[in-house]
Design a protein around this motif. Structure first.
Motif, PDB file in Angstrom:
ATOM      1  N   LEU A  73       0.828  -1.208   0.000  1.00 27.68           N
ATOM      2  CA  LEU A  73       0.000   0.000   0.000  1.00 27.68           C
ATOM      3  C   LEU A  73       0.860   1.254   0.000  1.00 27.68           C
ATOM      4  O   LEU A  73       0.593   2.216  -0.744  1.00 27.68           O
ATOM      5  CB  LEU A  73      -0.924  -0.020   1.219  1.00 27.68           C
ATOM      6  CG  LEU A  73      -1.884   1.162   1.376  1.00 27.68           C
ATOM      7  CD1 LEU A  73      -2.927   1.145   0.259  1.00 27.68           C
ATOM      8  CD2 LEU A  73      -2.574   1.123   2.737  1.00 27.68           C
ATOM      9  N   THR A  86      -1.990  -5.637  -2.365  1.00 25.71           N
ATOM     10  CA  THR A  86      -2.614  -5.160  -1.126  1.00 25.71           C
ATOM     11  C   THR A  86      -3.965  -5.829  -0.901  1.00 25.71           C
ATOM     12  O   THR A  86      -4.245  -6.354   0.190  1.00 25.71           O
ATOM     13  CB  THR A  86      -2.793  -3.639  -1.176  1.00 25.71           C
ATOM     14  OG1 THR A  86      -1.525  -3.003  -1.371  1.00 25.71           O
ATOM     15  CG2 THR A  86      -3.415  -3.116   0.110  1.00 25.71           C
ATOM     16  N   MET A 127      -5.229   4.267  -0.891  1.00 32.31           N
ATOM     17  CA  MET A 127      -3.927   4.496  -1.516  1.00 32.31           C
ATOM     18  C   MET A 127      -3.811   5.917  -2.054  1.00 32.31           C
ATOM     19  O   MET A 127      -2.789   6.593  -1.859  1.00 32.31           O
ATOM     20  CB  MET A 127      -3.706   3.479  -2.637  1.00 32.31           C
ATOM     21  CG  MET A 127      -2.340   3.534  -3.283  1.00 32.31           C
ATOM     22  SD  MET A 127      -2.138   2.294  -4.600  1.00 32.31           S
ATOM     23  CE  MET A 127      -2.067   0.803  -3.608  1.00 32.31           C
TER      24      MET A 127
END
Length: 364
Positions: free
Chosen positions: A91, A287, A311
């Motif tokens: 991330l 992620t 993000m």
């Protein structure tokens, strides 16, 4: 849901664009000046054994990704804790890539546009392609890599008249200290970042495809980065090169063929956007895949939108300005990323080898 499998050719395309990514515009770690290309060669040599370790994990755990390996080797509790660390790393890396593009847009391309706007556009595009599946990302990367290579070759040929070969001299005048420091920086950024790809090993075909993908991706991307670095050095010189945030854009802007073919730096910016799009998309997939494995969700697709927006939001405040971004990338990142890229994977590999030999001896 049917299992996604990406052919080796598409996987190599993803690996090449992922590794080259931000390095095409930000450049590699360049304190060594006119011998930074030597540091890149050494970094590639260091990366090759690490790629063999990663590919060995694929042989030991066929059909499994990094999170499955961690849970299988270190147990449910410690394995999930380490998986959470890699979820954060994927991330965070995706946010760094988006911020690179945001700073580029704010500094060079879209100076009057709020930085969050281009980052949000790329972030939503990553959400769409990851939600569509890794097979879509694989097919897209194969086309985008072919386009990027054509543009890079075209730009390199046009840059030849601007080459100043005296910029390569004197060789090693500052000694090996700066070269080794740049080697460590180039090793962690960008080559060893391919550890993120371990989180997508479940989409690779079985039987040794990981070794081909990782070694080919590292060597091809390394050759591209060295060619681009040498072009920037020969066109701009080491002094100017070290003072720029985006040297590739400035180097390409100096191309002038008979006052007719000029201002083609926009084409190089397209390459930057395509490479970071693939890199951010893979980070987002890893992620989401990790979240689904840790929390035992049915599909990673259920959290793609949420993690994509997180993000983008994280990329907005992760740095104060572009100077902090560059300092982190070239000085702090090599220490921060080393446990994720080397320490934990090597521990995982050694432990997996011991467990595998014990299992085989018991069966005998």
């Amino acid at each position: 849901m049917s299992k996604e499998i990406i052919p080796a050719g598409q996987s190599i395309s993803i690996a090449v664009l992922f590794i080259s990514g931000s390095s095409l515009f930000m450049g590699a770690s360049g304190e060594s000046g006119n011998i930074s290309w030597i540091a890149l060669l050494l970094a590639i040599l260091l990366a090759v054994p690490l790629m063999l370790v990663y590919s060995r994990l694929h042989v030991l755990f066929p059909g499994k990704d990094l999170y499955d390996m961690l849970i299988a080797v270190f147990g449910a509790v410690l394995g999930r804790m380490l998986s959470c660390l890699y979820i954060w790393y994927a991330l965070h890396l995706g946010s760094l890539v988006l911020r690179n593009f945001g700073e580029f847009s704010k500094t060079v391309a879209l100076t009057a546009t709020p930085m969050i706007a281009p980052m949000l556009v790329i972030g939503l595009l990553c959400v769409w392609v990851v939600g569509a599946g890794m097979e879509v990302l694989g097919r897209s990367s194969k086309f985008l890599l072919l386009f990027s290579l054509m543009v890079i070759v075209f730009i390199e040929l046009l840059s030849v008249p601007k080459y100043e070969y005296h910029h390569l001299k004197p060789l090693l005048d500052s000694g090996w200290g700066l070269v080794l420091r740049d080697t460590a920086g180039s090793f962690t950024f960008p080559f060893a970042e391919i550890v993120i790809f371990l989180g997508a090993f479940n989409v690779l075909p079985a039987k040794g495809s990981a070794r081909r993908v990782l070694l080919s991706g590292t060597l091809i991307a390394g050759m591209i980065i060295i060619v681009v670095t040498l072009r920037n050095l020969l066109v701009l010189g080491p002094d100017i090169l070290s003072s720029l945030y985006f040297p590739s854009y400035v180097a390409v802007s100096r191309i002038n063929i008979g006052d007719f073919l000029t201002r083609i730096e926009g084409s190089s910016a397209i390459i930057f956007v395509t490479a970071l799009f693939i890199k951010a998309s893979l980070c987002l997939y890893v992620t989401c895949n990790g979240v689904s494995k840790v929390f035992k969700l049915k599909s990673y697709r259920s959290v793609v939108l949420q993690m994509g927006l997180i993000m983008v939001y994280l990329s907005g405040f992760i740095y104060k300005d572009i100077m902090e971004m560059q300092y982190f990338a070239y000085h702090i990142y090599k220490v921060y990323a080393l446990p994720f890229q080397v320490v934990i994977p090597v521990m995982l590999w050694i432990t997996a080898e011991i467990l595998s030999r014990r299992k085989s001896s018991k069966s005998i």
